[in-house]
Design a protein around this motif. Structure first.
Motif, PDB file in Angstrom:
ATOM      1  N   ARG A  16       0.825  -1.193   0.000  1.00 22.32           N
ATOM      2  CA  ARG A  16       0.000   0.000   0.000  1.00 22.32           C
ATOM      3  C   ARG A  16       0.872   1.260   0.000  1.00 22.32           C
ATOM      4  O   ARG A  16       2.030   1.240   0.425  1.00 22.32           O
ATOM      5  N   ARG A  17       0.287   2.351  -0.462  1.00 25.96           N
ATOM      6  CA  ARG A  17       0.993   3.638  -0.527  1.00 25.96           C
ATOM      7  C   ARG A  17       0.812   4.362   0.801  1.00 25.96           C
ATOM      8  O   ARG A  17      -0.284   4.803   1.123  1.00 25.96           O
ATOM      9  N   ILE A  18       1.891   4.469   1.550  1.00 20.09           N
ATOM     10  CA  ILE A  18       1.831   5.056   2.880  1.00 20.09           C
ATOM     11  C   ILE A  18       2.660   6.343   2.924  1.00 20.09           C
ATOM     12  O   ILE A  18       3.810   6.364   2.499  1.00 20.09           O
ATOM     13  N   GLY A 120      -2.719   5.505   3.321  1.00 22.96           N
ATOM     14  CA  GLY A 120      -2.630   5.727   4.756  1.00 22.96           C
ATOM     15  C   GLY A 120      -1.508   6.692   5.062  1.00 22.96           C
ATOM     16  O   GLY A 120      -0.675   6.997   4.196  1.00 22.96           O
ATOM     17  N   MET A 121      -1.474   7.191   6.293  1.00 18.02           N
ATOM     18  CA  MET A 121      -0.460   8.167   6.684  1.00 18.02           C
ATOM     19  C   MET A 121       0.027   7.891   8.096  1.00 18.02           C
ATOM     20  O   MET A 121      -0.735   7.433   8.954  1.00 18.02           O
ATOM     21  N   VAL A 122       1.310   8.202   8.329  1.00 18.16           N
ATOM     22  CA  VAL A 122       1.922   8.071   9.653  1.00 18.16           C
ATOM     23  C   VAL A 122       2.650   9.360   9.974  1.00 18.16           C
ATOM     24  O   VAL A 122       3.370   9.912   9.129  1.00 18.16           O
ATOM     25  N   SER A 123       2.476   9.841  11.192  1.00 12.64           N
ATOM     26  CA  SER A 123       3.165  11.048  11.648  1.00 12.64           C
ATOM     27  C   SER A 123       3.270  10.998  13.160  1.00 12.64           C
ATOM     28  O   SER A 123       2.691  10.117  13.798  1.00 12.64           O
ATOM     29  N   ALA A 303     -11.991   6.676   8.903  1.00  9.10           N
ATOM     30  CA  ALA A 303     -12.490   6.031   7.687  1.00  9.10           C
ATOM     31  C   ALA A 303     -11.361   5.425   6.873  1.00  9.10           C
ATOM     32  O   ALA A 303     -11.551   4.427   6.166  1.00  9.10           O
ATOM     33  N   LYS A 304     -10.169   6.021   6.961  1.00 13.49           N
ATOM     34  CA  LYS A 304      -8.967   5.485   6.332  1.00 13.49           C
ATOM     35  C   LYS A 304      -7.832   5.587   7.343  1.00 13.49           C
ATOM     36  O   LYS A 304      -7.844   6.473   8.201  1.00 13.49           O
ATOM     37  N   PRO A 305      -6.819   4.716   7.258  1.00 17.17           N
ATOM     38  CA  PRO A 305      -5.821   4.655   8.338  1.00 17.17           C
ATOM     39  C   PRO A 305      -4.886   5.854   8.397  1.00 17.17           C
ATOM     40  O   PRO A 305      -4.208   6.189   7.424  1.00 17.17           O
ATOM     41  N   ILE A 306      -4.894   6.491   9.541  1.00 17.16           N
ATOM     42  CA  ILE A 306      -3.988   7.590   9.862  1.00 17.16           C
ATOM     43  C   ILE A 306      -3.442   7.288  11.250  1.00 17.16           C
ATOM     44  O   ILE A 306      -4.224   7.169  12.202  1.00 17.16           O
ATOM     45  N   ASN A 307      -2.124   7.164  11.365  1.00 18.94           N
ATOM     46  CA  ASN A 307      -1.563   6.684  12.626  1.00 18.94           C
ATOM     47  C   ASN A 307      -0.532   7.612  13.228  1.00 18.94           C
ATOM     48  O   ASN A 307       0.187   8.326  12.528  1.00 18.94           O
ATOM     49  N   GLU A 316      12.763   1.937  14.343  1.00 21.41           N
ATOM     50  CA  GLU A 316      12.088   0.633  14.317  1.00 21.41           C
ATOM     51  C   GLU A 316      10.602   0.779  14.641  1.00 21.41           C
ATOM     52  O   GLU A 316       9.757   0.089  14.049  1.00 21.41           O
ATOM     53  N   ASP A 317      10.277   1.694  15.558  1.00 18.91           N
ATOM     54  CA  ASP A 317       8.875   1.954  15.869  1.00 18.91           C
ATOM     55  C   ASP A 317       8.137   2.460  14.628  1.00 18.91           C
ATOM     56  O   ASP A 317       7.002   2.053  14.350  1.00 18.91           O
ATOM     57  N   ILE A 318       8.777   3.356  13.894  1.00 18.07           N
ATOM     58  CA  ILE A 318       8.157   3.911  12.690  1.00 18.07           C
ATOM     59  C   ILE A 318       7.931   2.825  11.656  1.00 18.07           C
ATOM     60  O   ILE A 318       6.868   2.747  11.025  1.00 18.07           O
ATOM     61  N   VAL A 319       8.915   1.964  11.465  1.00 20.58           N
ATOM     62  CA  VAL A 319       8.785   0.848  10.519  1.00 20.58           C
ATOM     63  C   VAL A 319       7.567   0.005  10.877  1.00 20.58           C
ATOM     64  O   VAL A 319       6.741  -0.325  10.012  1.00 20.58           O
ATOM     65  N   ASN A 320       7.425  -0.329  12.152  1.00 21.96           N
ATOM     66  CA  ASN A 320       6.330  -1.191  12.575  1.00 21.96           C
ATOM     67  C   ASN A 320       4.972  -0.519  12.412  1.00 21.96           C
ATOM     68  O   ASN A 320       3.998  -1.155  11.993  1.00 21.96           O
ATOM     69  N   VAL A 321       4.893   0.767  12.735  1.00 17.96           N
ATOM     70  CA  VAL A 321       3.615   1.468  12.586  1.00 17.96           C
ATOM     71  C   VAL A 321       3.246   1.608  11.114  1.00 17.96           C
ATOM     72  O   VAL A 321       2.072   1.484  10.744  1.00 17.96           O
ATOM     73  N   VAL A 322       4.225   1.828  10.259  1.00 15.56           N
ATOM     74  CA  VAL A 322       3.947   1.874   8.817  1.00 15.56           C
ATOM     75  C   VAL A 322       3.419   0.519   8.336  1.00 15.56           C
ATOM     76  O   VAL A 322       2.457   0.442   7.553  1.00 15.56           O
ATOM     77  N   ALA A 323       4.024  -0.560   8.801  1.00 15.58           N
ATOM     78  CA  ALA A 323       3.561  -1.898   8.404  1.00 15.58           C
ATOM     79  C   ALA A 323       2.124  -2.135   8.861  1.00 15.58           C
ATOM     80  O   ALA A 323       1.295  -2.662   8.103  1.00 15.58           O
ATOM     81  N   VAL A 324       1.808  -1.741  10.098  1.00  9.51           N
ATOM     82  CA  VAL A 324       0.440  -1.884  10.593  1.00  9.51           C
ATOM     83  C   VAL A 324      -0.518  -1.034   9.765  1.00  9.51           C
ATOM     84  O   VAL A 324      -1.618  -1.472   9.408  1.00  9.51           O
TER      85      VAL A 324
END
Length: 333
Positions: A16-18, A120-123, A303-307, A316-324
C-alpha cells in the motif's frame, strides 16, 4: 514478536501507498530505508526534496524507492485546496485560508489519503497527537458507525502467559482523556474489531476498573459498568465484560475467586482502560517494567488509516507502525 512478523508478511502481500508526513526528519528517513529494503510499503515522503535527499545522504540512507511530495511544488496542490475548502466551507473556511493550511505537511498528507492518492499516513515523531488528529477528523473523518477515534497499543510481553501468549491490546492509551460511558463502549467495540481483523484473534474484552463485579461503589465504577452494559447490548456477538480489576481480567486463579461466571475474566486479551491517564500510565508501566514491546499508538476509528507515533519513537517503531498502517489499508478495501 510473532504479531509483527505476521504484520510484515501481510504488508508485503499487497503493498500500500503510505505517507510519512515528516519526510525530512532523520528517524523517518532511517525508517524509510528499512521499509523500502523490506518491501513493506510504497512510501511517500512529504517535504522539500532537496532537504530530504541531503538529509538521507548525510545519514547514509538509500531512499531511491520512495516518492517525494513537496506540497509547494505539487501539481495536486490546487485540487487539494479546493477540495479542503469544500469540506470546511460550512465551518467558515475560505480559499485563502485553505491555501495556507493545505501546504502544511500533515494536512497535505491527509488530503492525499482523502483523495485516494495514498492509502494511509503516519506522523508524530515531531508533531503532537492533536496535530495528527485535527486534519484526520476534519478531512478523513470517522468510519461509518464509529463514534470516536481511539488509540491502542499492541503489547508483546516476553515470557508471559497472559492474553495471547503475552500479546494484549491496550486501549485507549492516546486520544480520549475522559470518555463517557457511551464512548468507552465504542472504544471497546472498535478494539475488539481490531483484534479480529488485525490480529486474527477472537477478542476477549475486559472493561477495567478498581472494582470487580460490584466489589466497590463509586461513580467511576458506575461509568465502566454502564459502558460494559452498552457494549454488550450493541454487540452481543462479542465477549465483553466488566467491570473487572486488572488481576481478575488476566489471571485465571484470581478470576475464579472474583468473577467465576465471567466469559472474559482470567483470559482477557483486550484491556479497555477507564480513561486516558490510566491507559497511558498502564502501557508505559508494562513497557518499562516488563521490557515489553509496545507497537503504537495505532489509531482506530478513522475512515482510512492515519496513525500516530510517540515523539520518543525509534526508527524501528516507525517501521512497525507503517507496516500496521499498510495492513489496515488492505482491510479498508
Amino acid at each position: 514478536m510473532q504479531f509483527m512478523q505476521a504484520i510484515w508478511k501481510q504488508a508485503r502481500v499487497e503493498k500500500r501507498r503510505i505517507v510519512l508526513a515528516e519526510g525530512e526528519e532523520r528517524r523517518n528517513l532511517i525508517a524509510a530505508g528499512k521499509i523500502i529494503e523490506n518491501s513493506l510499503a510504497d512510501l511517500i515522503l512529504i517535504g522539500n526534496e532537496e532537504n530530504i535527499r541531503n538529509n538521507a545522504k548525510e545519514i547514509g540512507v538509500d531512499i531511491d524507492g520512495a516518492t517525494i511530495a513537496d506540497p509547494d511544488k505539487s501539481d495536486k496542490l490546487q485540487q487539494y485546496i479546493e477540495e479542503f475548502y469544500e469540506i470546511r466551507k460550512n465551518k467558515g473556511m475560505t480559499l485563502e485560508k485553505a491555501e495556507k493550511i493545505v501546504r502544511d505537511p500533515l494536512y497535505f498528507g491527509t488530503m492525499m489519503v482523502k483523495m485516494g492518492d495514498a492509502d494511509g499516513m503516519v506522523s508524530g515523531a515531531i508533531h503532537t497527537t492533536g496535530d495528527l488528529l485535527r486534519p484526520g477528523l476534519q478531512i478523513v473523518k470517522t468510519a461509518p458507525g464509529t463514534k470516536v477515534v481511539s488509540g491502542f497499543f499492541a503489547m508483546m510481553i516476553p515470557n508471559c502467559d497472559y492474553g495471547e501468549a503475552g500479546m494484549l491490546l491496550f486501549a485507549d492509551c492516546a486520544v480520549n482523556p475522559n470518555p463517557t460511558a457511551e464512548e468507552l463502549a465504542s472504544i471497546a467495540i472498535t478494539t475488539a474489531e481490531t483484534c479480529r481483523t488485525l490480529c486474527n484473534t477472537e477478542p476477549r474484552v475486559a472493561m477495567l476498573s478498581f472494582s470487580t463485579m460490584g466489589s466497590a461503589s463509586n461513580e467511576l465504577v458506575d461509568k465502566v459498568r454502564l459502558a460494559a452494559e452498552i457494549a454488550k447490548k450493541q454487540r452481543p456477538d462479542l465477549d465483553i465484560d466488566g467491570e473487572l480489576q486488572l488481576d481478575a481480567a488476566i489471571d485465571r486463579e484470581v478470576a475464579a475467586l472474583k468473577a467465576p461466571n465471567s466469559p472474559v475474566a482470567g483470559k482477557a486479551n483486550v484491556l479497555v482502560f477507564p480513561d486516558l491517564q490510566a491507559g497511558n500510565i498502564g502501557y508505559k508501566l508494562v513497557h518499562r517494567f516488563a521490557k515489553a514491546s509496545a507497537i503504537g499508538p495505532i489509531c482506530q476509528g478513522f475512515a482510512k488509516p492515519i496513525n500516530d507515533l510517540s515523539r520518543g519513537c525509534s526508527p524501528e517503531d516507525i517501521v512497525n507502525v507503517v507496516a500496521v498502517t499498510a495492513v489496515q489499508a488492505q482491510k479498508c478495501n
